[in-house]
Design an enzyme around this catalytic site. Sequence first.
Site, mmCIF file in Angstrom:
data_model
loop_
_atom_site.group_PDB
_atom_site.id
_atom_site.type_symbol
_atom_site.label_atom_id
_atom_site.label_comp_id
_atom_site.label_asym_id
_atom_site.label_seq_id
_atom_site.Cartn_x
_atom_site.Cartn_y
_atom_site.Cartn_z
ATOM 1 N N LYS A 116 0.816 -1.219 0.000
ATOM 2 C CA LYS A 116 0.000 0.000 0.000
ATOM 3 C C LYS A 116 0.851 1.270 0.000
ATOM 4 C CE LYS A 116 -3.896 -2.064 2.445
ATOM 5 N NZ LYS A 116 -5.210 -1.978 1.834
ATOM 6 N N GLU A 200 -3.248 7.831 7.905
ATOM 7 C CA GLU A 200 -4.089 8.569 6.962
ATOM 8 C C GLU A 200 -5.132 9.379 7.700
ATOM 9 O OE1 GLU A 200 -4.597 5.872 2.933
ATOM 10 O OE2 GLU A 200 -6.316 6.139 4.221
ATOM 11 N N HIS A 235 -15.365 -3.305 7.655
ATOM 12 C CA HIS A 235 -14.586 -2.848 6.493
ATOM 13 C C HIS A 235 -14.558 -3.876 5.372
ATOM 14 C CE1 HIS A 235 -13.501 0.697 8.621
ATOM 15 N NE2 HIS A 235 -12.810 0.054 9.534
ATOM 16 N N ARG A 292 -6.299 -8.450 -9.257
ATOM 17 C CA ARG A 292 -6.966 -9.744 -9.515
ATOM 18 C C ARG A 292 -8.420 -9.473 -9.888
ATOM 19 N NH1 ARG A 292 -10.171 -9.325 -5.107
ATOM 20 N NH2 ARG A 292 -9.211 -8.408 -3.276
#
Length: 512
Positions: A116, A200, A235, A292
């Site tokens: 990430k 973040e 999530h 994917r």
Amino acid sequence: MFSKILIANRGEIAVRIMRTAKEMGIGTVAVYSDADRKALHVLSADEAVYIGPSNPLESYLDADKIIDAAKVTKAQAIHPGYGFLSENAQFAEKTAANGLTFIGPKGDVMARLGDKIEARKLAQQSGVPTVPGRIVAETDEKELFEFCEQAGYPVLIKAAAGGGGKGMRVVRKPDELLSAARQASNEALGAFGNGAIFIEKYLERPRHVEIQVLADHHGNVVHLFERECSIQRRHQKIIEEAPCPVMDPELRERMGRAAVDLVRDAGYENAGTVEFLLDEDRNFYFLEVNTRLQVEHPITEAITGLDLVKLQLEIASGAKLPFKQKDLTLRGHAFECRIYAENPEENFMPAPGKIMFSQHPEGPGVRMDSGVYAGFTVPVQYDPILAKLVTSAQDRNAAIDRMIRALKETVVLGAGTSLEYMADVLNSQEFRDGNTHTGFLDEHFPGWTASHEGDDLALIGFAARRLLEARGLQTFQPEESPTDEPLPWASLDAGELAEQAGYTGAIDAFEG
Ligand code: ADP
């Protein structure tokens, strides 16, 4: 084109991939563990190779066993599905090193996008907006605190190697920041073997909007519009739709271009998804790239009329994309409901079991991608997804009505499911109004309980099948069970079950 492929996966996605392969005249090889000896993907394949114990580490996650299975059966390519080894760059490289085609991007590109932090940097280089944030290892303490102050608490700590909703931690106060960062890093190191973390800004009520992309080996890259996947628990997505209800052509063009630029610059090939958060002021921020096929790809198929697995196979075999961006149009609206063996009244705890009876919905605009059948025991070792129900119609409201109708037609006896929960969500005014965001379920459906209204229907369905059998009418049988044992439900007595459950009235009514 390949003449035979191996599907390195199980459940609904393995069955779905095989369906397209069959349509294309391509032979299919399944792999299976002990728990999956009688699984639907094994029954659906032309050939099946046993790869070991039920523990995924010793079977579906064992790259060598899977590559050996492909060699033994002379498969030319491996489709990884989603989950398991699908985003494992070493597996992709090993597949290629053994002279087989990996149906997906190259290993080095996958490795870069799978991290990430690396992906964030790539996005920034391509001019794609990212959520304001700081990489912890590259930021001194003072600056870290300043950033969090400026972003405003809560902030979100994320692991570079996180995925599937794991590796995220919300920090609500400055005095929790350093200890939370330390813990998050240690946890990530333990879980993923990589302790790199970043912080973040935590966006308020964002929508999760993702862009499907396709890239061939000849430099052609297109996007297939967006999906909104804001309806999440822990999530993780459970209901998705396409298109996003608040999208307009201008925003779609900008988000689509951002996704295409990013994957082109990264040297990406095959099907992939660029995920974004969209805030209430319609600003979008890059989240991550999934390298994917996604679980929710069927809703894109529904609005574009394309077969994404077919395109994946064509791209992997070296063909050019058969269309340009300007040739693509979207039509109507589609929803997907993920049918997991889980209990929405118990915080979505997995609730697998032996499927005693199942009835699929039918009719216009309904697609069911299932990985189970009546008589099959859903293994506890794997992701408890049973099936995906997809409905499409000319507009959003019609697609919602169709989904509620189809959910009510669906019967699964023997495992807990969220069928009734999802019907209630779809039927709520807030959902119908399109006021969705990633906190929607926590905000509107905390402490939800079932009305058990569907139980009568389930039982009648079950009884109906037994009655049909009693009258000698033919019903579906899985083609052949590998051990030729009788199917467990065959010995069940619907009447007894009904009596136990106090539903004799329903059965009587049906028989009458
Ligand atoms: P994973 O790879 O674990 O799925 P993602 O980065 O894709 O993690 O995020 C998954 C979900 O977490 C998002 O769809 C959203 O609901 C939530 N999320 C992630 N980042 C943020 C953020 N900065 N602010 C608010 N919610 C976030």
